[in-house]
Design a protein around this motif. Sequence first.
Motif, short mmCIF file in Angstrom:
data_model
loop_
_atom_site.label_atom_id
_atom_site.label_comp_id
_atom_site.label_asym_id
_atom_site.label_seq_id
_atom_site.Cartn_x
_atom_site.Cartn_y
_atom_site.Cartn_z
N PRO A 47 0.81 -1.23 0.00
CA PRO A 47 0.00 0.00 0.00
C PRO A 47 0.84 1.27 0.00
O PRO A 47 0.37 2.32 -0.44
N LYS A 48 2.07 1.19 0.50
CA LYS A 48 2.94 2.36 0.54
C LYS A 48 3.71 2.55 -0.76
O LYS A 48 4.19 3.65 -1.05
N LEU A 49 3.86 1.49 -1.53
CA LEU A 49 4.68 1.54 -2.74
C LEU A 49 3.88 1.50 -4.03
O LEU A 49 4.36 1.94 -5.07
N VAL A 50 2.68 0.95 -3.97
CA VAL A 50 1.85 0.76 -5.18
C VAL A 50 0.63 1.67 -5.07
O VAL A 50 -0.28 1.41 -4.26
N PRO A 51 0.56 2.73 -5.84
CA PRO A 51 -0.60 3.63 -5.76
C PRO A 51 -1.91 2.88 -6.02
O PRO A 51 -2.03 2.12 -6.98
N GLY A 52 -2.88 3.08 -5.14
CA GLY A 52 -4.17 2.43 -5.31
C GLY A 52 -4.12 0.93 -5.18
O GLY A 52 -4.88 0.22 -5.86
N ALA A 61 -5.15 -1.31 -2.94
CA ALA A 61 -6.42 -1.98 -2.62
C ALA A 61 -7.39 -1.89 -3.79
O ALA A 61 -8.12 -2.85 -4.09
N ASP A 62 -7.42 -0.75 -4.46
CA ASP A 62 -8.31 -0.60 -5.62
C ASP A 62 -7.87 -1.50 -6.78
O ASP A 62 -8.71 -1.98 -7.54
N LEU A 63 -6.55 -1.71 -6.92
CA LEU A 63 -6.07 -2.63 -7.95
C LEU A 63 -6.64 -4.02 -7.72
O LEU A 63 -7.09 -4.69 -8.66
N GLN A 64 -6.65 -4.47 -6.48
CA GLN A 64 -7.21 -5.78 -6.18
C GLN A 64 -8.72 -5.81 -6.45
O GLN A 64 -9.23 -6.79 -7.01
N LYS A 120 -6.68 -13.66 -0.69
CA LYS A 120 -7.63 -13.44 0.41
C LYS A 120 -8.81 -12.61 -0.07
O LYS A 120 -9.97 -12.90 0.27
N VAL A 121 -8.55 -11.58 -0.88
CA VAL A 121 -9.63 -10.76 -1.44
C VAL A 121 -10.57 -11.62 -2.27
O VAL A 121 -11.80 -11.54 -2.14
#
Length: 224
Positions: free
Chosen positions: A18-23, A25-28, A57-58
């Motif tokens: 979450p700190k390195l990949v923008p969005g 959670a939204d990507l998942q 898990k998602v």
Amino acid sequence: MSFFSDPDTVARYAENPPKLVPGFADLQRMTLQLINERVGEDANLLVLGAGGGLEMKVFAEARPGWRLLGVDPLAEMLALATRTLGPLASRADLREGTIDAAPPGPFDAATCLLTLHFIPAEDRARTLGELWKRLKPGAPLVVAHHSFPQEPGEKDIWLSRYAAFATASGIPRDKAEAAAEAIGTRLPVLPPEQDEALLRAAGFVGVSLFYAALTFRGWVAYRA
């Protein structure tokens, strides 16, 4: 990939995306949405680069009828995936290795998130071809990874943006800049047009960009 063999790195893995990949959670969530377009309640999914178990898990929480086959080259990361999944781990078959460790399927869908940028271009083409072979006709493949212009001047701009985002997310500046340098010098990152060409060359159709976030790109494509 030896980076992920470090116990401290594995222990903190869930904190870093979450700190390195923008969005992140939204990507998942978008990946889940794109699979839902083609896949019903009862389905078999192939997750290449399953270490950590975050997207698995998602998927498992959203779709109780989905069965998950996860492949990752590192035992340490698969152990973390098992811990991440917790009671959902019974619905996941985790296998150590590359795409060759995955059974022939056919699978209803496949994902490969934050993984292909570790694989050299010549091996990436073969990996995509093996994914294609394991999918049912019409099945979706969702991929997302580092993919940005590689011309020297433009490449440096994008890497500096990656470092700036990581720093703003709470990563110490020196570590963020070291990570950006490692991406630029050690990862076999390809420009977006070459990534798309590899998907098409592997036999996928309907290749569409759905995610673009600084140095990251994501595509959905379908087995012909």
